[in-house]
Design an enzyme around this catalytic site. Structure first.
Site, PDB file in Angstrom:
ATOM      1  N   ARG A 120       5.122 -12.631   9.583  1.00 17.28           N
ATOM      2  CA  ARG A 120       5.977 -11.490   9.293  1.00 17.28           C
ATOM      3  C   ARG A 120       7.271 -11.623  10.089  1.00 17.28           C
ATOM      4  O   ARG A 120       7.309 -12.224  11.162  1.00 17.28           O
ATOM      5  CB  ARG A 120       5.283 -10.181   9.639  1.00 17.28           C
ATOM      6  CG  ARG A 120       4.975  -9.980  11.111  1.00 17.28           C
ATOM      7  CD  ARG A 120       4.951  -8.511  11.505  1.00 17.28           C
ATOM      8  NE  ARG A 120       4.544  -7.625  10.449  1.00 17.28           N
ATOM      9  CZ  ARG A 120       3.319  -7.100  10.327  1.00 17.28           C
ATOM     10  NH1 ARG A 120       2.404  -7.388  11.213  1.00 17.28           N
ATOM     11  NH2 ARG A 120       3.041  -6.289   9.343  1.00 17.28           N
ATOM     12  N   GLU A 135       0.877  -1.168   0.000  1.00 13.34           N
ATOM     13  CA  GLU A 135       0.000   0.000   0.000  1.00 13.34           C
ATOM     14  C   GLU A 135       0.916   1.219   0.000  1.00 13.34           C
ATOM     15  O   GLU A 135       1.810   1.312   0.842  1.00 13.34           O
ATOM     16  CB  GLU A 135      -0.880   0.020   1.269  1.00 13.34           C
ATOM     17  CG  GLU A 135      -1.841   1.191   1.237  1.00 13.34           C
ATOM     18  CD  GLU A 135      -2.587   1.437   2.555  1.00 13.34           C
ATOM     19  OE1 GLU A 135      -2.218   0.808   3.564  1.00 13.34           O
ATOM     20  OE2 GLU A 135      -3.497   2.266   2.555  1.00 13.34           O
ATOM     21  N   LYS A 187       4.785   0.272  10.206  1.00 14.18           N
ATOM     22  CA  LYS A 187       4.762   1.612   9.604  1.00 14.18           C
ATOM     23  C   LYS A 187       4.383   2.674  10.627  1.00 14.18           C
ATOM     24  O   LYS A 187       4.926   3.766  10.637  1.00 14.18           O
ATOM     25  CB  LYS A 187       3.753   1.639   8.461  1.00 14.18           C
ATOM     26  CG  LYS A 187       4.276   1.069   7.151  1.00 14.18           C
ATOM     27  CD  LYS A 187       3.219   1.252   6.079  1.00 14.18           C
ATOM     28  CE  LYS A 187       3.508   0.339   4.891  1.00 14.18           C
ATOM     29  NZ  LYS A 187       2.380   0.304   3.944  1.00 14.18           N
TER      30      LYS A 187
END
Length: 560
Positions: free
Chosen positions: A262, A35, A272
RNA sequence: UGGCCUAUGGUGUAAUUGGUAACACAGCUGAUUUUGGUUCAGUCGUUCAAGGUUCGAGUCCUUGUAGGCCAACCA
């Protein structure tokens, strides 16, 4: 090929299984779907290496797809940065795709769903919808708008698209099952009204599709065979499949989603939101601050793409929670830099040495090997003179036998130069050593082949000639966090673990060959570590970043 | 207290699908070295627990335990 002993990860096992059960190898296709709302970090690198690595392994195309369905957070700036980072890592994508390119197709499919009574317009507030959602342990309630007629739904949905309504007035929802144990199946929102300009479609649309309605359909449009994402999307898989069930064409490839854990790195954070917090709080100087675990930060710090790819390859991929020790990343970094970085000499904490029996005003240009690991790197000349700098910590008035460096009455080899002996030293009024007076053996010159030059002296020091030295700003980085898992503490915020000494700026004294170093050039400052030229450098001023220190077994010994 | 996922040395990942638990990092010894770097040799240490199936279980079954995920008009 038969000698390929590398074991397969669970994703590769799945692919091999698919291949065995009739899947055509030519049908394999992957994608990396960021994204564009932030910068890529080392965690993304793992995903990039996984997807593009699979592409390389199976000779299959990999798309770079921007998941740009939320105009309130996404910007072109991030698109450009992401493309730069992926390319820097050394990968080439097949198609550059944008979910926003599929808005019309998605809209058409949504209308089909309405016609099939699989979707409806809900006109409640988001609070009301949330309240009806139920909880993981109790079923939700159906919306009073759930059974609107197809005609009314179609009309309202078109009105939404045409901008006839305020934000929040209506949403389009899939009609699935409000009692499903999977909360995501309780009539998930497919579209919301957003009167916002999009970085690519501008104001063409005022309704935007949600992730779940977009992602799998984008995979389908691109004919991605294996859609790999992180574990938190596992519950989304049921919905991913449900949407596909509504529209998939049986003679087309049906994508499958699989999930992996992850990767977390010790002594840092990979989220983020937290990275943004570091930037906005001023704890670091920007997204590409060399202390940041962003790809751009690592790049600026001096990491090589090879080292990051090797790291990703070594840690592999699995489904359990993990915290990979940052020392493994540093191992791969040193391993690569050791092979490619030219050796130079630089003194960071200078102590003046005067060679009392060396003629004043005399200078010699000595031969120095550029890289003992790479003969083709050749040699260069370095200046020697009566006055030199060595590191402060390389001299002690007295020391035991374990100290291989310079001490009064002791001998040491100056790298690429002569053997010197410390005769005396001077101190200032507070007792700090300000200068060491040494004698040198004129016959001991490195490479001269004389008996004296071949003498075994335990210690070898790096040095620079005082009159020839150039200066540079040297930025010494330490870990950004003092704790291995800064965001792993329930009662403490990760910001509390920010290392106040993660950056030290000093002036270094460098051999003159470094005068022409270019931004990005990487060097090993012998006995100190690997350094690269920072982009803050100018014609007047060189700035070096310490990428990573050398392994230091002496420091470990001293700690004991 | 619903559903789902996961559990292998200090860390990460493997184990030909039921057949001697291994690789890398980290640690520790030693050798080599004009970088206390590199290189080389060696060494330490592992299947969450309890039952069960089996000649044989990290792998299959049962029951626990621990950790994670799920109630955004975010992705």
């Amino acid at each position: 090929m038969a000698e390929d002993v590398k074991s397969l990860n669970f994703i590769e096992h799945i692919i091999e299984e698919d291949l065995r059960s009739g899947y055509a190898k030519d049908d394999l296709r992957f994608r990396f779907p960021p994204e564009p709302n932030g910068y890529l970090h080392i965690g993304h690198a793992s995903s990039i290496c996984l997807n593009f690595g699979l592409g390389l392994r199976y000779n299959a195309p990999v798309n770079l797809r921007f998941d740009d369905t939320n105009p309130t957070k996404e910007e072109k700036e991030y698109v450009d940065a992401i493309k730069e980072d992926v390319a820097w890592l050394g990968y080439t994508w097949d198609q550059e795709c944008y979910a926003s390119d599929y808005f019309q197709q998605l809209y058409d499919w949504a209308e089909e769903l309405i016609k099939k009574e699989k979707a409806y317009v809900d006109s409640q507030s988001s609070e009301e919808i949330a309240n009806q959602k139920g909880t993981p342990t109790e079923a939700g309630k159906e919306s009073p708008y759930r059974n609107r007629s197809v005609e009314e739904n179609l009309k309202l949905f078109e009105g939404m698209k045409n901008g006839e309504f305020e934000e929040g007035a209506h949403v389009l929802r899939a009609k699935i099952d409000m009692a499903s144990p999977n909360m995501l199946m309780r009539d998930p929102v497919m579209y919301r009204i957003l009167h916002k300009a999009h970085h690519r479609t501008n104001t063409d649309w005022c309704i935007y599709p949600m992730y779940d309605w977009t992602h799998g359909e984008s995979d389908y449009i691109e004919q991605v065979s294996h859609s790999l994402c992180t574990l938190e999307f596992l519950p989304h898989r049921e919905l991913y499949n449900w949407f596909l069930d509504q529209l998939v064409d049986s003679d087309k490839l049906r994508p499958k989603q699989r999930e992996f854990a992850r990767r977390n790195l010790s002594h840092t954070v990979v989220s983020k939101r937290k990275l943004l917090q570091l930037v906005e709080s001023g704890a670091v100087e920007g997204w590409d601050d060399p202390r940041m675990p962003t790809i751009s930060g690592l790049r600026r710090r001096g990491y090589t793409p090879e080292s990051i790819r090797n790291f990703a390859d070594t840690i592999g991929i699995a489904k359990r929670e993990n915290v990979v020790d940052v020392s493994l990343l540093e191992f791969h970094l040193r391993e690569h830099l050791n092979k490619i970085a030219p050796r130079v000499m630089a003194v960071l904490n200078p102590l003046k040495v005067v060679i009392t029996n060396y003629h004043e005003g005399k200078e010699e240009w000595l031969d120095a090997e550029n890289n003992p690991e790479d003969e083709s790197a050749g040699t260069r000349k370095i200046p020697f003179s009566r006055e030199l700098y060595i590191e402060q910590e390389d001299f002690r008035e007295e020391a035991n036998r374990k100290f291989f460096r310079l001490k009064l009455g002791g001998e040491v080899r100056l790298k690429n130069g002569y053997i010197i002996k410390a005769e005396s030293c001077s101190k200032d009024s507070s007792g700090n050593i300000t200068e060491v007076q040494c004698s040198y053996d004129p016959k001991s010159k490195s490479g001269s082949g004389t008996e004296e030059s071949l003498r075994k002296v335990k210690g070898t020091l790096h040095w620079v000639s005082v009159p020839h030295a150039i200066t540079a700003e040297v930025r010494l980085y330490d870990r950004l966090f003092t704790d291995a898992t800064p965001d792993g503490h329930k009662e403490k915020d990760f910001m509390e673990f920010v290392n106040p000494e993660s950056l030290t700026k000093i002036t270094g004294y460098l051999e003159p060959s470094l005068q022409n170093a270019k931004v990005g050039d990487r060097f090993q400052f012998q006995r100190l570590g690997y350094f690269n030229v920072d982009k803050d450098s100018s014609d007047e001023k060189l700035v070096f970043n310490r990428t990573v220190t050398l392994r230091d077994t002496w420091a470990k010994l001293e700690q004991k």
